[in-house]
Design a protein around this motif. Structure first.
Motif, PDB file in Angstrom:
ATOM      1  N   GLY A 112       0.805  -1.211   0.000  1.00  0.00           N
ATOM      2  CA  GLY A 112       0.000   0.000   0.000  1.00  0.00           C
ATOM      3  C   GLY A 112       0.839   1.261   0.000  1.00  0.00           C
ATOM      4  O   GLY A 112       1.855   1.367  -0.710  1.00  0.00           O
ATOM      5  N   PRO A 113       0.457   2.242   0.827  1.00  0.00           N
ATOM      6  CA  PRO A 113       1.217   3.512   0.854  1.00  0.00           C
ATOM      7  C   PRO A 113       2.604   3.353   1.448  1.00  0.00           C
ATOM      8  O   PRO A 113       3.452   4.238   1.288  1.00  0.00           O
ATOM      9  N   ASN A 114       2.857   2.263   2.154  1.00  0.00           N
ATOM     10  CA  ASN A 114       4.172   2.034   2.765  1.00  0.00           C
ATOM     11  C   ASN A 114       5.058   1.153   1.888  1.00  0.00           C
ATOM     12  O   ASN A 114       5.885   0.388   2.393  1.00  0.00           O
ATOM     13  N   THR A 115       4.888   1.237   0.573  1.00  0.00           N
ATOM     14  CA  THR A 115       5.695   0.453  -0.352  1.00  0.00           C
ATOM     15  C   THR A 115       6.975   1.207  -0.696  1.00  0.00           C
ATOM     16  O   THR A 115       6.937   2.383  -1.045  1.00  0.00           O
ATOM     17  N   PHE A 116       8.094   0.518  -0.588  1.00  0.00           N
ATOM     18  CA  PHE A 116       9.395   1.089  -0.917  1.00  0.00           C
ATOM     19  C   PHE A 116      10.020   0.249  -2.035  1.00  0.00           C
ATOM     20  O   PHE A 116      10.036  -0.982  -1.943  1.00  0.00           O
ATOM     21  N   THR A 117      10.536   0.924  -3.063  1.00  0.00           N
ATOM     22  CA  THR A 117      11.178   0.249  -4.185  1.00  0.00           C
ATOM     23  C   THR A 117      12.612   0.737  -4.310  1.00  0.00           C
ATOM     24  O   THR A 117      12.877   1.940  -4.324  1.00  0.00           O
ATOM     25  N   GLU A 118      13.525  -0.216  -4.394  1.00  0.00           N
ATOM     26  CA  GLU A 118      14.949   0.098  -4.512  1.00  0.00           C
ATOM     27  C   GLU A 118      15.489  -0.575  -5.774  1.00  0.00           C
ATOM     28  O   GLU A 118      15.384  -1.795  -5.936  1.00  0.00           O
ATOM     29  N   ASN A 119      16.064   0.214  -6.693  1.00  0.00           N
ATOM     30  CA  ASN A 119      16.658  -0.313  -7.919  1.00  0.00           C
ATOM     31  C   ASN A 119      18.173  -0.352  -7.783  1.00  0.00           C
ATOM     32  O   ASN A 119      18.783   0.607  -7.315  1.00  0.00           O
ATOM     33  N   GLU A 120      18.759  -1.458  -8.209  1.00  0.00           N
ATOM     34  CA  GLU A 120      20.214  -1.616  -8.165  1.00  0.00           C
ATOM     35  C   GLU A 120      20.688  -2.191  -9.493  1.00  0.00           C
ATOM     36  O   GLU A 120      20.175  -3.210  -9.959  1.00  0.00           O
ATOM     37  N   THR A 121      21.672  -1.536 -10.106  1.00  0.00           N
ATOM     38  CA  THR A 121      22.263  -2.035 -11.348  1.00  0.00           C
ATOM     39  C   THR A 121      23.337  -3.054 -11.008  1.00  0.00           C
ATOM     40  O   THR A 121      24.385  -2.719 -10.455  1.00  0.00           O
ATOM     41  N   ILE A 122      23.071  -4.314 -11.341  1.00  0.00           N
ATOM     42  CA  ILE A 122      23.997  -5.394 -11.018  1.00  0.00           C
ATOM     43  C   ILE A 122      25.161  -5.430 -12.000  1.00  0.00           C
ATOM     44  O   ILE A 122      26.316  -5.617 -11.624  1.00  0.00           O
ATOM     45  N   ALA A 123      24.873  -5.268 -13.282  1.00  0.00           N
ATOM     46  CA  ALA A 123      25.916  -5.323 -14.307  1.00  0.00           C
ATOM     47  C   ALA A 123      25.509  -4.431 -15.461  1.00  0.00           C
ATOM     48  O   ALA A 123      24.325  -4.175 -15.680  1.00  0.00           O
ATOM     49  N   LYS A 124      26.509  -3.958 -16.204  1.00  0.00           N
ATOM     50  CA  LYS A 124      26.247  -3.103 -17.361  1.00  0.00           C
ATOM     51  C   LYS A 124      27.257  -3.439 -18.452  1.00  0.00           C
ATOM     52  O   LYS A 124      28.459  -3.524 -18.195  1.00  0.00           O
ATOM     53  N   TYR A 125      26.745  -3.695 -19.660  1.00  0.00           N
ATOM     54  CA  TYR A 125      27.589  -4.053 -20.794  1.00  0.00           C
ATOM     55  C   TYR A 125      27.375  -3.070 -21.936  1.00  0.00           C
ATOM     56  O   TYR A 125      26.238  -2.721 -22.251  1.00  0.00           O
ATOM     57  N   GLU A 126      28.460  -2.647 -22.585  1.00  0.00           N
ATOM     58  CA  GLU A 126      28.347  -1.910 -23.832  1.00  0.00           C
ATOM     59  C   GLU A 126      28.319  -2.911 -24.973  1.00  0.00           C
ATOM     60  O   GLU A 126      29.238  -3.718 -25.132  1.00  0.00           O
ATOM     61  N   ILE A 127      27.267  -2.894 -25.762  1.00  0.00           N
ATOM     62  CA  ILE A 127      27.122  -3.871 -26.833  1.00  0.00           C
ATOM     63  C   ILE A 127      27.280  -3.238 -28.214  1.00  0.00           C
ATOM     64  O   ILE A 127      27.333  -3.966 -29.212  1.00  0.00           O
ATOM     65  N   MET A 128      27.333  -1.917 -28.287  1.00  0.00           N
ATOM     66  CA  MET A 128      27.535  -1.274 -29.576  1.00  0.00           C
ATOM     67  C   MET A 128      28.124   0.111 -29.358  1.00  0.00           C
ATOM     68  O   MET A 128      27.719   0.832 -28.458  1.00  0.00           O
ATOM     69  N   ASP A 129      29.082   0.471 -30.219  1.00  0.00           N
ATOM     70  CA  ASP A 129      29.676   1.804 -30.188  1.00  0.00           C
ATOM     71  C   ASP A 129      29.821   2.267 -31.624  1.00  0.00           C
ATOM     72  O   ASP A 129      30.679   1.797 -32.365  1.00  0.00           O
ATOM     73  N   GLY A 130      28.967   3.169 -32.035  1.00  0.00           N
ATOM     74  CA  GLY A 130      28.969   3.628 -33.409  1.00  0.00           C
ATOM     75  C   GLY A 130      27.574   3.604 -33.997  1.00  0.00           C
ATOM     76  O   GLY A 130      26.627   3.131 -33.374  1.00  0.00           O
ATOM     77  N   ALA A 131      27.439   4.120 -35.191  1.00  0.00           N
ATOM     78  CA  ALA A 131      26.127   4.239 -35.827  1.00  0.00           C
ATOM     79  C   ALA A 131      25.776   2.956 -36.574  1.00  0.00           C
ATOM     80  O   ALA A 131      26.534   2.512 -37.445  1.00  0.00           O
ATOM     81  N   PRO A 132      24.617   2.349 -36.265  1.00  0.00           N
ATOM     82  CA  PRO A 132      24.194   1.141 -36.986  1.00  0.00           C
ATOM     83  C   PRO A 132      23.486   1.512 -38.284  1.00  0.00           C
ATOM     84  O   PRO A 132      23.096   2.662 -38.502  1.00  0.00           O
ATOM     85  N   VAL A 133      23.309   0.533 -39.137  1.00  0.00           N
ATOM     86  CA  VAL A 133      22.573   0.715 -40.385  1.00  0.00           C
ATOM     87  C   VAL A 133      21.445  -0.305 -40.428  1.00  0.00           C
ATOM     88  O   VAL A 133      21.423  -1.275 -39.664  1.00  0.00           O
ATOM     89  N   ARG A 134      20.512  -0.066 -41.321  1.00  0.00           N
ATOM     90  CA  ARG A 134      19.382  -0.980 -41.455  1.00  0.00           C
ATOM     91  C   ARG A 134      19.860  -2.368 -41.869  1.00  0.00           C
ATOM     92  O   ARG A 134      20.719  -2.523 -42.718  1.00  0.00           O
TER      93      ARG A 134
END
Length: 390
Positions: A218-240
């Motif tokens: 209810g009103p006493n709900t608390f949400t905590e977000n934590e980033t466990i891991a982060k990966y870069e999967i692309m660097d640069g402009a993609p094309v169709r």
């Protein structure tokens, strides 16, 4: 410390059966540190003995009884005065009397139900522990011992892949696909991202694993977000028509199984967050929930073979050698290539060099009635906005 001759005049030690050989697990404490605890599973018996020794030889300890408890408890950090116990088992070790020498008391909690896994998060803690109490008139003598509990799951019967087409108005259409929706804690997330329409200048793409902890109701709900891991999967402009492979190994991260509405107190869920950034540092993201589960360790049985089995194995070996010698005398068979089916739409050769396929098919033209979901724009021009991580 003892004041006016009063204080703890005895020491308590809790010894668990088989603790020298039992597996241990690393558990995070409330202050962020880690400790190794003896590991138990649901339905396992918890047994051992309680050793009580007097600090002063020849002295006497008067008590109103000695008991041991097995407790499963949930503690909310914002409400520390209330501990929610979902398991509370009590056994009496000794009746009221006097203790004049070192004494050992055996105990056993048979086939104890342990429905939840131990967990320490940002706002909640779930723990299992043994508690020994020497009841006295002025101040009880108490000793606690925590244990770790893991919940094991079997391989899910239904484990469909995740496939979704997302876009930014008429500027960008991409299709991302993950090979499964449920992963065990040492699994590998395999997938691909296909660019169907590119009309904006993208310079960066990353994928993150996010843990979302929800406590209270209810009103006493608390949400905590934590980033466990982060990966870069692309660097640069993609094309169709370009595709970007994804491969994320989960074994190297501190993950727990997905927990849904644990004793109606808290939940722990995991999401894959796909983030795009354009040349003007505008960020767009799309989250997809995944389910994590703990897989039991495989234990190989020793290869103990009786003489009869060994004799049968030798006979099979001799037979295989005879067949092999006969095949050597025959003419070698001619090898033939596979032929493409007449109704095939492409004349290209089969390509088996892509290690990321694993059951993931390349997309065809997007059907006219397919539903394209919009990606969410983060406010702040490149700055992460916690309000938009839903």
């Amino acid at each position: 410390m003892s004041f006016f001759g009063f204080g703890q005049s005895a020491e308590i030690e809790i010894y668990l059966d088989g603790q020298e050989t039992r597996k241990t697990a690393e558990v995070k404490t409330e202050d962020g540190k880690k400790e190794r605890l003896l590991l138990y599973y649901d339905g396992e018996t918890v047994s051992g003995k309680v050793n009580i020794s007097l600090k002063k030889p020849g002295s006497k300890l008067e008590h109103q009884g000695i008991k041991i408890e097995f407790i499963g408890q949930i503690e909310m950090f914002y409400d520390r005065g209330n501990h929610h116990e979902f398991i509370s088992l009590v056994k009496e070790l000794a009746r009221p009397g006097d203790m004049i020498a070192h004494t050992s008391y055996p105990f056993e909690f048979t086939c104890v139900e342990k429905p939840f896994e131990v967990y320490t998060g940002a706002n909640v803690r779930l723990r299992y522990f043994l508690k020994v109490t020497i009841i006295r008139r002025l101040a009880d003598i108490v000793k606690e011992l925590d244990i770790a509990v893991h919940t094991l799951s079997s391989y899910p019967e239904m484990n469909n892949s995740i496939k979704m087409e997302v876009g930014i108005e008429d500027c960008l259409h991409i299709e991302f696909e993950y090979n499964k929706s449920k992963y065990h804690l040492k699994d590998v997330i395999v997938g691909k991202i296909y660019f169907l329409l590119v009309r904006i200048k993208i310079k960066h793409m990353e994928i993150a694993i996010i843990k979302k902890e929800t406590t209270g109701t209810g009103p006493n709900t608390f949400t905590e977000n934590e980033t466990i891991a982060k990966y870069e999967i692309m660097d640069g402009a993609p094309v169709r028509g370009e595709s970007i492979p994804i491969r994320v190994f989960l074994a190297g991260y501190e993950l727990t199984p997905t927990m849904r509405d644990i004793n109606k107190k808290f939940s722990v869920r995991y999401f894959l967050n796909l983030v795009l950034m354009d040349t003007e540092d505008r960020r767009y993201f799309k989250q997809q929930e995944i389910t994590l589960w703990r897989k039991g360790d495989k234990v190989r049985k020793p290869n103990l073979q009786s003489p009869a089995i060994l004799a049968g194995t030798q006979n099979l070996t001799n037979t295989a050698q005879q067949i092999s010698s006969q095949e050597e005398n025959q003419e070698p068979a001619q090898k033939e290539d596979f032929l493409r089916a007449p109704n095939s739409q492409s004349d290209e050769k089969l390509n088996s060099n892509d290690p990321f396929d694993q059951g993931i098919n390349s997309p065809t033209e997007s059907p006219p009635d397919s539903h394209i979901q919009n990606m969410t724009r983060e406010a702040g021009d490149g700055q992460n906005d916690p309000e938009n991580t839903e």
